[in-house]
Design a protein around this motif. Structure first.
Motif, short mmCIF file in Angstrom:
data_model
loop_
_atom_site.label_atom_id
_atom_site.label_comp_id
_atom_site.label_asym_id
_atom_site.label_seq_id
_atom_site.Cartn_x
_atom_site.Cartn_y
_atom_site.Cartn_z
N UNK A 117 0.84 -1.28 -0.01
CA UNK A 117 -0.06 -0.15 -0.09
C UNK A 117 0.91 1.30 0.16
N UNK A 118 0.49 2.30 -0.71
CA UNK A 118 1.22 3.66 -0.67
C UNK A 118 0.16 4.68 -0.50
N UNK A 119 0.87 5.79 -0.22
CA UNK A 119 0.25 7.10 -0.05
C UNK A 119 1.10 8.25 -0.17
N UNK A 120 0.76 9.42 -0.42
CA UNK A 120 1.43 10.64 -0.23
C UNK A 120 1.03 11.55 0.76
N UNK A 121 1.54 12.73 0.51
CA UNK A 121 1.18 14.03 1.61
C UNK A 121 0.72 15.09 0.83
N UNK A 122 -0.07 16.18 1.45
CA UNK A 122 -0.24 17.36 1.00
C UNK A 122 -0.78 18.34 1.96
N UNK A 123 -0.88 19.39 1.46
CA UNK A 123 -1.04 20.45 2.50
C UNK A 123 0.06 21.09 2.99
N UNK A 124 0.30 21.51 4.01
CA UNK A 124 1.56 22.24 4.69
C UNK A 124 2.65 21.31 4.77
N UNK A 125 3.18 20.78 3.77
CA UNK A 125 4.23 19.75 4.04
C UNK A 125 5.27 20.06 3.07
N UNK A 126 6.55 19.60 3.59
CA UNK A 126 7.63 19.45 2.48
C UNK A 126 8.03 18.08 2.00
N UNK A 127 7.06 17.26 2.14
CA UNK A 127 6.77 15.82 1.49
C UNK A 127 5.94 15.90 0.39
N UNK A 128 5.60 16.97 -0.41
CA UNK A 128 4.57 16.88 -1.32
C UNK A 128 5.22 16.14 -2.67
N UNK A 129 6.35 15.69 -2.59
CA UNK A 129 6.94 14.82 -3.85
C UNK A 129 7.33 13.56 -3.36
N UNK A 130 6.66 13.13 -2.34
CA UNK A 130 7.11 11.67 -1.68
C UNK A 130 6.00 10.81 -1.33
N UNK A 131 6.08 9.65 -1.88
CA UNK A 131 5.21 8.52 -1.64
C UNK A 131 5.67 7.61 -0.32
N UNK A 132 5.07 6.94 0.41
CA UNK A 132 5.27 6.03 1.26
C UNK A 132 4.83 4.79 1.05
N UNK A 133 5.63 3.76 1.03
CA UNK A 133 5.19 2.20 0.96
C UNK A 133 5.29 1.24 2.16
N UNK A 134 4.21 0.50 2.29
CA UNK A 134 3.97 -0.32 3.44
C UNK A 134 3.65 -1.68 2.82
N UNK A 135 3.96 -2.57 3.81
CA UNK A 135 3.72 -4.05 3.42
C UNK A 135 2.78 -4.79 4.38
N UNK A 136 2.13 -5.88 3.91
CA UNK A 136 1.24 -6.75 4.96
C UNK A 136 1.25 -7.96 4.22
N UNK A 137 1.60 -9.00 5.26
CA UNK A 137 1.69 -10.23 4.82
C UNK A 137 0.73 -11.15 5.55
N UNK A 138 -0.17 -10.47 6.18
CA UNK A 138 -1.29 -11.35 6.92
C UNK A 138 -2.72 -10.82 6.45
N UNK A 139 -2.83 -10.47 5.00
CA UNK A 139 -4.04 -9.99 4.80
C UNK A 139 -4.47 -8.67 5.15
N UNK A 140 -3.67 -7.76 5.43
CA UNK A 140 -4.18 -6.50 5.87
C UNK A 140 -4.43 -6.25 7.50
N UNK A 141 -3.91 -7.19 8.00
CA UNK A 141 -4.09 -7.16 9.62
C UNK A 141 -3.29 -6.38 10.40
N UNK A 142 -1.84 -6.45 9.74
CA UNK A 142 -0.99 -5.35 10.32
C UNK A 142 0.00 -4.92 9.09
N UNK A 143 0.60 -3.93 9.31
CA UNK A 143 1.32 -3.30 8.11
C UNK A 143 2.93 -2.99 8.41
N UNK A 144 3.62 -2.83 7.84
CA UNK A 144 5.23 -2.47 8.09
C UNK A 144 5.62 -1.32 7.13
#
Length: 450
Positions: A117-144
């Protein structure tokens, strides 16, 4: 009056705010904002609160009161929300909300037992060119948390071959000059990044198309040995077009991609006011043609719950307008995908409810529905009810103002649908100012839409 709403954000505990039904709406809205600054929903043991550097920094002035600690924080988990009756899990919360740093562009992809899963940021942020990536190996029960990918925005994540990709643009809502355009425009060049280790590390985003373009986490579809993705060209207003590449080519190379002409939204016969469209879903129609079904903006009392349909003419390489269709499609990005198990099409979208229309809020995003179609032109809401609707107790008007289940992305996972959703909920400063990315599993979608 009687208590109607308990607002809870993930700020340090101060109190739980109760709003009376007799309070005038204009004052109640002010109390809502104060309450979102001063209350919290505590994280569970499975989650963790992360300070920088994983999270965007705030820039400029903020409206936080002195009691709010400095900095921006994120709670990353997969936990059910403790103060919610909804069947969603909180993947990411970012706040405090008064810093006005928001999370957007959720995307999700699955490959066997791995879910990214991924997302980005918007608003009053310096990360408006950054995507963050997360992983789950248990069907979405927990994320890293896996990685930050800089130099890309408004991206979708997808598996292809032996790798995973992010495709978006190198720009955001801030207008800037992107050659060959000579005037500042929204968006930036089309870019793509590749990961060969399941999202842990990424190549530097490579430019596929120079100019000023905008998009969202819209789908990549494959047909007749080619990959297709929709985009919008800012240089012609908001011109919808299609890009495609041979599926067996190196899709990180600009030379692999071809684009169509761009098409702006025509007036509707039933409501000839100027319209614009964006964030279309590329989809292979029953005829085998590649269609682009687009969100329509500026909806009003004469023209709402509609989408625009265009088709790629592969001979002329032009996008051609087909028609506007009625369906559960409000003024928020929706997602359409073809079911790999059948010939049916499914969508996740926010529709304008009768309650929202009654208070003249045709931009409401507080009602997420699953719908099905056999032909992409006629749509039916499954079970005639919403998957997610506001449970906070806010009035119809304030719910439309402060709650949003928007910009969904989804993937098929066995007999289920898994989705990530940009969520403005319980503490958000407005319906479009999403303070959470949430995860939803729709079990037995085919039976629900029988």
């Amino acid at each position: 009056g009687e208590p109607t709403h308990h607002l809870r954000s993930r700020m340090p505990s101060i109190f739980v705010l109760t709003i009376g039904t007799m309070m005038p709406t204009q004052y109640r809205s002010i109390v809502v904002i104060l309450g979102c600054l001063l209350t919290r929903a505590p994280g569970t043991a499975a989650g963790r609160v992360m300070p920088l550097p994983h999270v965007a920094e705030a820039k400029g002035s903020t409206s936080c009161p002195p009691v709010v600690p400095p900095g921006i924080f994120a709670h990353v988990s997969g936990d059910a929300m403790e103060d919610s009756s909804l069947p969603i899990k909180e993947l990411v919360w970012v706040g405090p909300e008064c810093r006005r740093v928001f999370v957007g562009t959720p995307s999700v992809a699955t490959n066997e037992n791995l879910m990214l899963a991924t997302h980005d940021f918007f608003g009053a942020t310096t990360y408006n060119d950054t995507v963050q990536c997360y992983a789950s190996t248990d069907g979405g029960k927990s994320w890293t948390f896996l990685s930050n990918v800089t130099g890309i925005y408004w991206a979708n994540i997808f598996f292809h071959g032996q790798a995973v990709y992010l495709m978006g643009v190198a720009g955001d809502d801030i207008h800037k000059t992107s050659p060959p355009n000579k005037t500042p425009m929204k968006g930036g060049p089309v870019v793509i990044a590749k990961s060969s280790d399941s999202g842990h590390t990424w190549t530097e985003p490579q430019v596929l198309l120079h100019g000023s373009f905008q998009t969202a986490s819209t789908p990549i579809v494959q047909s007749n040995g080619k990959l297709y993705r929709s985009m919008e060209d800012s240089s012609v207003g908001v011109g919808a077009f299609m890009m495609w590449a041979d599926a067996d080519s190196d899709i990180t190379l600009a030379a692999s991609w071809t684009r169509s002409s761009a098409l702006t939204a025509p007036p509707a016969k039933v409501s000839p006011k100027p319209r614009d469209w964006q964030e279309g879903s590329a989809v292979v129609a029953p005829s085998g043609e590649v269609w682009n079904i687009l969100r329509v903006n500026k909806q009003d009392e004469t023209f709402y719950n509609v989408a625009g349909v265009t088709v790629l003419n592969t001979t002329s390489m032009e996008m051609e307008f087909m028609q506007y269709i009625s369906g559960p499609f409000g003024t928020s990005k929706f997602m359409i995908r073809k079911d790999p198990m059948s010939a049916r099409y499914y969508s996740l979208s926010t529709n304008v409810t009768n309650k929202a229309a009654a208070v003249h809020n045709y931009g409401a995003r507080n009602n997420l529905v699953l719908a099905v179609s056999e032909d992409l032109l006629t749509w039916r809401v499954c079970q005639q009810k919403a998957l997610l609707t506001d449970d906070t107790g806010l009035s119809d008007l304030d719910s439309a103002r402060y709650t949003g289940f928007e910009y969904p992305d989804f993937a098929f996972s066995g007999g289920d649908i898994v989705a990530t959703i940009r969520t403005a909920y319980r503490g958000a400063v407005s319906s479009g100012s999403s303070n959470r990315i949430t995860f939803l599993r729709v079990r037995g979608y085919a039976a629900q839409c029988a």
